[in-house]
Scaffold this motif. Structure first.
Motif, PDB file in Angstrom:
ATOM      1  N   UNK A  44     -37.184 -12.450  -5.012  1.00 18.92           N
ATOM      2  CA  UNK A  44     -36.621 -11.314  -5.739  1.00 18.92           C
ATOM      3  C   UNK A  44     -36.983 -10.001  -5.049  1.00 18.92           C
ATOM      4  N   UNK A  45     -35.945  -9.186  -4.802  1.00 19.90           N
ATOM      5  CA  UNK A  45     -36.093  -7.900  -4.118  1.00 19.90           C
ATOM      6  C   UNK A  45     -35.483  -6.795  -4.969  1.00 19.90           C
ATOM      7  N   UNK A  46     -36.081  -5.616  -4.924  1.00 17.21           N
ATOM      8  CA  UNK A  46     -35.514  -4.452  -5.599  1.00 17.21           C
ATOM      9  C   UNK A  46     -34.595  -3.743  -4.614  1.00 17.21           C
ATOM     10  N   UNK A  47     -33.306  -3.762  -4.920  1.00 15.15           N
ATOM     11  CA  UNK A  47     -32.308  -3.106  -4.067  1.00 15.15           C
ATOM     12  C   UNK A  47     -31.669  -1.928  -4.796  1.00 15.15           C
ATOM     13  N   UNK A  48     -32.403  -1.334  -5.738  1.00 16.55           N
ATOM     14  CA  UNK A  48     -31.866  -0.230  -6.533  1.00 16.55           C
ATOM     15  C   UNK A  48     -31.531   1.003  -5.700  1.00 16.55           C
ATOM     16  N   UNK A  49     -32.154   1.125  -4.548  1.00 15.22           N
ATOM     17  CA  UNK A  49     -31.879   2.275  -3.687  1.00 15.22           C
ATOM     18  C   UNK A  49     -30.626   2.067  -2.836  1.00 15.22           C
ATOM     19  N   UNK A  50     -29.980   0.933  -3.013  1.00 14.13           N
ATOM     20  CA  UNK A  50     -28.760   0.642  -2.260  1.00 14.13           C
ATOM     21  C   UNK A  50     -29.015   0.091  -0.876  1.00 14.13           C
ATOM     22  N   UNK A  94     -33.689 -18.181  -0.900  1.00 16.69           N
ATOM     23  CA  UNK A  94     -32.470 -17.491  -1.302  1.00 16.69           C
ATOM     24  C   UNK A  94     -32.875 -16.116  -1.817  1.00 16.69           C
ATOM     25  N   UNK A  95     -32.519 -15.050  -1.085  1.00 10.34           N
ATOM     26  CA  UNK A  95     -32.847 -13.701  -1.555  1.00 10.34           C
ATOM     27  C   UNK A  95     -32.079 -13.369  -2.837  1.00 10.34           C
ATOM     28  N   UNK A  96     -32.751 -12.685  -3.749  1.00  9.93           N
ATOM     29  CA  UNK A  96     -32.134 -12.239  -4.990  1.00  9.93           C
ATOM     30  C   UNK A  96     -32.310 -10.722  -5.057  1.00  9.93           C
ATOM     31  N   UNK A  97     -31.415  -9.964  -4.393  1.00  9.66           N
ATOM     32  CA  UNK A  97     -31.530  -8.498  -4.395  1.00  9.66           C
ATOM     33  C   UNK A  97     -30.916  -7.917  -5.667  1.00  9.66           C
TER      34      UNK A  97
END
Length: 186
Positions: free
Chosen positions: A58-64, A80-83
């Motif tokens: 799990x990754x934080x992709x809130x910054x786009x 499996x990445x989970x952005x």
């Protein structure tokens, strides 16, 4: 009827592991050579319960922004990445992991959670109540004490999983049976 075999799900709280390693253990941003070798986590999980593994990172992709090289590396080793993205006030990674843990309750699956956060105690308790195996992977001395009442096994990311290529500068309680004075004489 064709049954799928029991499976282990590894859920990695990428933000938590990275922050704990950097801020608490190293006191600085980790160099690439100091980061966990995530393929070793998959190997450990496969050996631990002798079953197939699905790794979710799990990754934080809130910054786009999506860290392309890291995502490619995760895919190449079997994760499996989970952005996830959301508002700046949401703990998107924690919410995503909580929802995934809830979705696993009652499935023919076991869980290894890589995090130190107490944010998942309720979900872990529900998994245990459903007679599913659950383990925590991290630095045991830094894992929230809230898990203590659940009697969940803690697997040390460094000594049990052997996810690092060189020793970390940790201060932790060492069982006498594992004490090697040579480590302190270097």
């Amino acid at each position: 009827m064709d049954r799928t075999p029991r499976r282990t799900y590894i859920l990695v709280d990428g933000e938590n592991i990275d922050a704990t390693l950097g801020v608490t253990v190293l006191g600085r941003k980790p160099e690439p050579s100091e980061r966990p070798r995530w393929e070793r986590v998959i190997d450990f999980a496969r050996r631990l319960w002798d079953q197939d593994v699905t790794g979710l990172f799990f990754l934080n992709a809130s910054n786009g922004y999506l860290p392309g090289p890291f995502v490619s590396a995760l895919l190449n080793i079997g994760f499996r990445p989970v952005p996830l993205s959301g508002s700046t006030t949401e703990k998107v990674v924690d919410i995503g992991i909580q929802r995934t843990l809830d979705a696993l309750v009652g499935r023919d699956a076991d869980v290894l959670l890589c995090s130190h956060d107490a944010d998942f105690v309720e979900q872990v308790e529900r998994l245990l109540d459903a007679d599913q195996r659950v383990g925590l992977i991290g630095f045991p001395e830094l894992v929230s004490g809230a898990y203590g009442a659940l009697d969940v096994p803690l697997y040390d990311l460094e000594s049990d999983v052997r996810a690092f290529t060189s020793p970390l500068p940790r201060v932790r309680i060492i069982p006498l049976s594992e004490f090697d004075p040579q480590v302190f004489l270097r």
